[in-house]
Design a protein around this motif. Structure first.
Motif: not given
Length: 343
Positions: A24-29
């Protein structure tokens, strides 16, 4: 440095398997998490393929990882694509000693394309790739398997554009306007132009003014370039929005791949347009007779039924053979540019 190189040299020749695990990857957008996969080398042989949705993937879920500091490649999919759309490239690289991370780009994946053509996608995609790299390098499970000095990126179509952005290419969003004014017959690129014109008008702007406003917010979600990335493998990249100075600050080598008869991203205005502008061009290869979709992984029967147009190729084009060459080219490119010993 020797401590980082030796594990690769000692283990690469003995790799016989590939593992895959969800991440799971954080989405900065959007401020949420997006789904991805990590493919990695394993000493456990792959027995057949693993069914993952409509894909048959040559990897074993959660297989034990081969120890060592491996190079990392992040793969960025095209408009409406997915984290498994290039799984054959991912497993091929992993089987030769790489850790490979893929991700879904929010609002531009197979479940939701509502952000296409907007800042959240055009500027957000490279920032999401940066986040994927940061996530892997910080994750207790993966950071011990990755050499942080050897990182590359690969991408197809909008993912190719993303790859170029990550190594420092600078877009000019208003070039969409001038291109579509001259090429309204290009429905793949300009079919949504009336909708963008209406959206701009609603805000009291012309489309030119709307894209100029987007340009000023290029770094809204963070820097689009990532100096940790040392090489880019760009397949049929969206390139209309790069001008003569787009690559002035790029120092990483770029491998440019495109399809001769691409009707989605016409080569004369995309790949061939940027070829003479890239002063760090490592190599360029044209796939004869091929259409845009040749870069997607060869389809399973189930997928061919779901997305027939993207799974079929013109007469004389063997997608499996194209990918055998492409995968080998990508491996040789990343080995060379990331300074990785073959044995």
């Amino acid at each position: 440095m020797l401590l980082l190189v030796l594990p690769i040299a000692a283990t690469a020749a003995g790799i016989s398997g590939v593992g895959v695990a969800a991440i799971r990857i954080p989405d900065p957008v959007g401020g949420k998490l997006t789904d991805g996969y990590v493919f990695y080398p394993s000493a456990q042989p792959v027995k057949g393929t693993t069914a993952m949705g409509p894909y048959e993937v040559a990897a074993t879920i959660d297989a034990p990882a081969l120890p060592g500091a491996h190079p990392l490649v992040v793969i960025s999919h095209g408009n409406g694509g997915s984290r498994l759309g290039h799984h054959d490239l991912a497993t091929y690289l992993a089987s030769h000693g790489f850790v490979v991370t893929t991700l879904n780009h929010p609002k531009d994946d197979f479940e939701d394309t509502s952000g296409v053509g907007h800042l959240e996608v055009l500027a957000g995609r490279p920032v999401q790739v940066r986040s994927a790299i940061t996530t892997v390098l910080a994750d207790p499970r993966w950071k011990k398997l990755v050499d942080p000095t050897r990182i590359g990126v690969a991408g197809f179509s909008a993912g190719g554009y993303t790859s170029l952005m990550v190594v420092g290419a600078m877009p000019r969003f208003d070039r969409f306007v001038s291109y579509c004014a001259a090429h309204m017959d290009d429905v793949n690129m300009c079919g949504a132009e009336p909708a963008f014109r209406a959206e701009a008008a609603k805000a009291g702007l012309t489309t030119q003014q709307m894209f100029e406003a987007m340009q000023k917010q290029l770094d809204k979600y963070g820097p689009t370039a990532d100096p940790r990335v040392k090489a880019a493998f760009a397949m049929a990249p969206l390139s209309v929005i790069f001008d003569d100075h787009a690559f002035d600050k790029v120092t990483a080598p770029i491998y440019l791949y495109y399809a001769q008869n691409d009707t989605v991203l016409r080569p004369d205005f995309n790949a061939r347009h940027i070829q003479p502008l890239i002063h760090t061009l490592y190599a360029v290869k044209e796939v004869p007779k091929a259409e845009h979709w040749v870069f997607l992984t060869p389809c399973t029967p189930a997928l061919a039924q779901d997305i027939a147009a993207m799974c079929s190729d013109p007469q004389g084009v063997d997608r499996a053979k194209v990918h055998a060459t492409l995968n080998a080219d990508a491996l040789a490119f990343f080995r060379k540019t990331l300074h990785i010993p073959e044995h």
